[in-house]
Design a protein around this motif. Structure first.
Motif, PDB file in Angstrom:
ATOM      1  N   MET A 126       0.740  -1.120  -0.103  1.00  0.00           N
ATOM      2  CA  MET A 126      -0.005  -0.027  -0.160  1.00  0.00           C
ATOM      3  C   MET A 126       0.700   1.144  -0.019  1.00  0.00           C
ATOM      4  N   LEU A 127       0.300   2.460  -0.450  1.00  0.00           N
ATOM      5  CA  LEU A 127       0.780   3.753  -0.241  1.00  0.00           C
ATOM      6  C   LEU A 127      -0.378   4.713   0.607  1.00  0.00           C
ATOM      7  N   CYS A 128       0.443   5.531   1.334  1.00  0.00           N
ATOM      8  CA  CYS A 128      -0.508   6.528   1.771  1.00  0.00           C
ATOM      9  C   CYS A 128      -0.288   7.870   1.140  1.00  0.00           C
ATOM     10  N   LEU A 129      -1.458   8.368   0.484  1.00  0.00           N
ATOM     11  CA  LEU A 129      -1.301   9.417  -0.897  1.00  0.00           C
ATOM     12  C   LEU A 129      -1.311  10.971  -0.107  1.00  0.00           C
ATOM     13  N   GLN A 130      -2.269  10.857   1.195  1.00  0.00           N
ATOM     14  CA  GLN A 130      -2.619  12.189   1.812  1.00  0.00           C
ATOM     15  C   GLN A 130      -2.973  11.912   3.321  1.00  0.00           C
ATOM     16  N   ASN A 241      -8.073   8.266  -8.553  1.00  0.00           N
ATOM     17  CA  ASN A 241      -8.975   9.608  -8.414  1.00  0.00           C
ATOM     18  C   ASN A 241      -8.341  10.128  -7.173  1.00  0.00           C
ATOM     19  N   SER A 242      -8.478  11.584  -7.550  1.00  0.00           N
ATOM     20  CA  SER A 242      -7.842  12.411  -6.616  1.00  0.00           C
ATOM     21  C   SER A 242      -8.067  12.511  -5.088  1.00  0.00           C
ATOM     22  N   ASP A 243      -9.345  11.742  -4.819  1.00  0.00           N
ATOM     23  CA  ASP A 243      -9.445  11.721  -3.357  1.00  0.00           C
ATOM     24  C   ASP A 243      -9.061  10.414  -2.618  1.00  0.00           C
ATOM     25  N   VAL A 244      -8.246   9.587  -3.259  1.00  0.00           N
ATOM     26  CA  VAL A 244      -7.704   8.486  -2.772  1.00  0.00           C
ATOM     27  C   VAL A 244      -6.764   8.776  -1.548  1.00  0.00           C
ATOM     28  N   VAL A 245      -7.139   8.015  -0.450  1.00  0.00           N
ATOM     29  CA  VAL A 245      -6.090   8.110   0.659  1.00  0.00           C
ATOM     30  C   VAL A 245      -5.016   6.991   0.860  1.00  0.00           C
ATOM     31  N   LEU A 247      -3.866   3.740  -1.218  1.00  0.00           N
ATOM     32  CA  LEU A 247      -3.693   3.162  -2.368  1.00  0.00           C
ATOM     33  C   LEU A 247      -3.118   1.472  -2.118  1.00  0.00           C
ATOM     34  N   HIS A 248      -3.900   0.582  -2.677  1.00  0.00           N
ATOM     35  CA  HIS A 248      -3.776  -0.800  -2.389  1.00  0.00           C
ATOM     36  C   HIS A 248      -3.223  -1.431  -3.772  1.00  0.00           C
TER      37      HIS A 248
END
Length: 325
Positions: A126-130, A241-245, A247-248
């Motif tokens: 996973m990654l945290c994008l925001q 999507n720009s709202d993704v918190v 990412l899996h």
């Protein structure tokens, strides 16, 4: 069951005082770099937050410990490492492609219940994008767990295979927000392990937890997809999507694979470059991956290196067919 007995060693890196977010991982040694890159993304996107990371794994060497300690320099971070004796899980069935570490999340929650009230469990792909502030807002602290409903055309048939109701919302365990007091009171770990000992499951740990919830009709909270956004880099390109918190990276091909051809692997590489694992290069772990590595190198014009991996592919494939692996 005393889960403390299967923890053979503990080590604490860094020290955090005061209010903090507790996040747990269950991994094997090979996934330490991926976990480290995920942690880096969490720290960078949540600079005002303190974190305590609980890492349950089979083994760790000094080089990895040194890199993990570098994470503590980025922010107020504490890393607790718990070395697990995997014997408890030796008889459990799991599909090829998984490691025995998939069962560690089941014991992690119960093991930490004495010291931690609420825990986030995360897979390491996973990654945290925001910022995760919104995630914390929508995950009630007093409910057993919060999770994102799984998706896919395979879900209805999979629920039938598990004898789950048609209206049951099968959840993905890639990220969970847990109330550890409720978890222990309801003996979730013991129930899940009992289920795992009785049969074979396609997604062992995930299926077991869904069965525990469904069979007991426990109340759980469902989160929006943006908190566990399934994203594949092994086929048709998806829109991010720009709202993704969170990412899996679902699917067999991961962004750290040399043979991943998605342009969006650059998102992953941008966080890797900022991490202590900027020099990490994944190496194939089976004969199928040997072939994929050879193909990727051939496309880059690195024919000599490609030949080496094709040769390893042929050698290992023969060994598998002869029963030597």
């Amino acid at each position: 069951m005393d889960f403390a007995k299967i923890i053979s060693a503990r080590k604490i890196i860094g020290r955090v005082e005061g209010d903090s977010i507790n996040i747990a991982f269950g991994i094997d040694k090979f996934y330490i770099p991926m976990m480290g890159i995920l942690i880096t993304s969490l720290i960078l996107n949540n600079p005002a937050r303190k974190f305590i990371f609980h890492v349950f794994l089979d083994r760790v060497d000094e080089q990895d410990l040194q890199k993990l300690s570098e994470l503590c320099k980025l922010s107020e971070v504490q890393i607790n490492i718990y070395q697990v004796e995997p014997e408890l899980f030796r008889d459990f069935y799991f599909e090829k492609g998984y490691s025995i570490a998939i069962f560690y999340r089941i014991i992690a929650a119960d093991f930490l219940a004495d010291d931690v009230e609420n825990l986030i469990y995360m897979d390491s792909d996973m990654l945290c994008l925001q910022s995760i502030e919104e995630f914390l807002k929508f995950a009630p602290k007093n409910i057993l767990l919060s999770a994102v409903e799984d998706s896919g055309k395979w879900i209805p048939q999979h629920k039938k295979n598990l004898n789950l109701r048609d209206d049951y919302k099968y959840f993905n365990t890639g990220i969970l927000y847990l109330n550890l007091k409720v978890w222990r009171e309801k003996h979730i770990s013991e129930q899940a392990l009992k289920i795992l000992a009785q049969d074979k499951y396609l997604f062992p740990d995930q299926d077991a937890l869904n069965l525990v919830v469904a069979q007991n009709n426990y109340q759980i909270n469902y989160l929006a997809n943006k908190f566990n956004y399934f994203f594949r880099v092994d086929g048709v390109e998806q829109k991010l999507n720009s709202d993704v918190v969170i990412l899996h990276y679902a699917g067999q091909i991961k962004p750290w694979h040399a043979w991943c051809e998605s342009d969006l692997k650059k998102i992953y590489e941008s966080y890797q470059e900022k991490s202590a694992w900027s020099d990490f290069k994944y190496l194939p772990r089976n004969y199928q991956e040997n072939r994929l590595m050879g193909r990727a190198l051939r496309r880059e014009g690195k024919f000599f290196e490609a030949f080496k991996w094709y040769w390893l592919y042929a050698k290992d494939k023969i060994a598998v067919k002869c029963g030597k692996f």
